[in-house]
Scaffold this active site. Sequence first.
Site, PDB file in Angstrom:
ATOM      1  N   ASP A 141       0.853  -1.184   0.000  1.00 30.17           N
ATOM      2  CA  ASP A 141       0.000   0.000   0.000  1.00 30.17           C
ATOM      3  C   ASP A 141       0.894   1.241   0.000  1.00 30.17           C
ATOM      4  OD1 ASP A 141      -2.482   1.111   0.033  1.00 30.17           O
ATOM      5  OD2 ASP A 141      -2.972   0.569   2.104  1.00 30.17           O
TER       6      ASP A 141
ATOM      7  N   GLU B 264     -14.267   0.483  -1.220  1.00 30.97           N
ATOM      8  CA  GLU B 264     -14.426   0.522   0.239  1.00 30.97           C
ATOM      9  C   GLU B 264     -15.573   1.448   0.644  1.00 30.97           C
ATOM     10  OE1 GLU B 264     -10.867   1.269   2.549  1.00 30.97           O
ATOM     11  OE2 GLU B 264     -12.009   1.456   4.405  1.00 30.97           O
TER      12      GLU B 264
ATOM     13  N   GLU C 229      -4.651   4.941  -3.448  1.00 32.29           N
ATOM     14  CA  GLU C 229      -6.009   5.440  -3.206  1.00 32.29           C
ATOM     15  C   GLU C 229      -6.328   6.572  -4.183  1.00 32.29           C
ATOM     16  OE1 GLU C 229      -6.829   6.486   0.864  1.00 32.29           O
ATOM     17  OE2 GLU C 229      -6.116   4.552   1.623  1.00 32.29           O
TER      18      GLU C 229
HETATM   19  O1  KIV Z   1      -4.730  -0.393   4.495  1.00 32.60           O
HETATM   20  C1  KIV Z   1      -5.631  -1.217   4.386  1.00 32.60           C
HETATM   21  O2  KIV Z   1      -5.823  -2.098   5.225  1.00 32.60           O
HETATM   22  C2  KIV Z   1      -6.499  -1.125   3.212  1.00 32.60           C
HETATM   23  C3  KIV Z   1      -7.611  -2.102   3.104  1.00 32.60           C
HETATM   24  C4  KIV Z   1      -8.668  -1.758   4.044  1.00 32.60           C
HETATM   25  C5  KIV Z   1      -8.137  -2.203   1.723  1.00 32.60           C
HETATM   26  O3  KIV Z   1      -6.300  -0.275   2.394  1.00 32.60           O
END
Ligand code: KIV
Length: 295
Positions: free
Chosen positions: A92, A191, A124
């Site tokens: 991420d 989400e 995102e």
């Molecule tokens: O950081 C995270 O856990 C996420 C998920 C909720 C998709 O982005």
Amino acid sequence: MSVTGGDSRHRISVQSLREKKCKREPIVSLTAYDYATARLADEAGVDFILVGDSLAQVVLGYENTLPVTMEEMLHHMRAVRRAVHRALLVADMPFGSYHCGKRQAVENAVRFVKDGGAEAVKIEGGASRIALIRQILDAEIPVVGHIGLTPQSVHRMGGYKVQGKTAAAIDALLASAVALDRAGVSALVLEGIPREVAARISGEVATPTIGIGAGPECDGQILVFHDLAGLTFHAPPKFVRRFCNAGELISEAIRSYCDEVRGGGFPSDAESYHLPREAGRANAETTPAAAASRK
Ligand code: KIV
């Protein structure tokens, strides 16, 4: 066998996610942040493991996801990488790692691949991120999109609120989903949006959709590991199902340990090492008590 020698037959790739969507096979995703849980998730057959920026809250104790840094994310990425052999491993991109320009975004995505062993990165944001996502794809790095309730936009959204509830908001979500699909993202996290909107998006794009608080019609689901395992300290949101209460089990185990140590029950003789018989006898003769008795 792959050209690198590993058995790649059962490894999940970004292509496998698309195949699963075509075959209507639900995709199972979960977050992980350390070796032990990542290994359990991989061995249990999770298809896609995300080292999420939720690390900030569930592991590092920050109030929201905004403070977590690239260094903190990479530290946990490397631990997870050592554990995962089957699932697709996605990193991420934390807040601030792609907000200062395309060059910065590509450099940080490359770090996740080279230093963290990521096979894809998640970003995102919707239509406004397309140019940046194209640059990362040009660097041969697969991208997972994330629209709807995007926690890094908490201040702009005015809190963690379900998105896509008005006609205009639904149109904007659909436009973003279609733009990301055309840009070539490998999966799209939806989400905190109404089930009906997620169902419509999932039907309109070829990209596999992965829902969290977005209903059952998505092509897959993702949960935060600590939510699934009952390891959080607040009432979970409506979309979370606690599949076990590990928090309670662990608290109980720690309380028992405290009681046993304080009561002299731990460690027992069986849990102690012993000298060999001969050395034990010699030792008994040289203990302070034995020496004192010889005086
Ligand atoms: O950081 C995270 O856990 C996420 C998920 C909720 C998709 O982005």
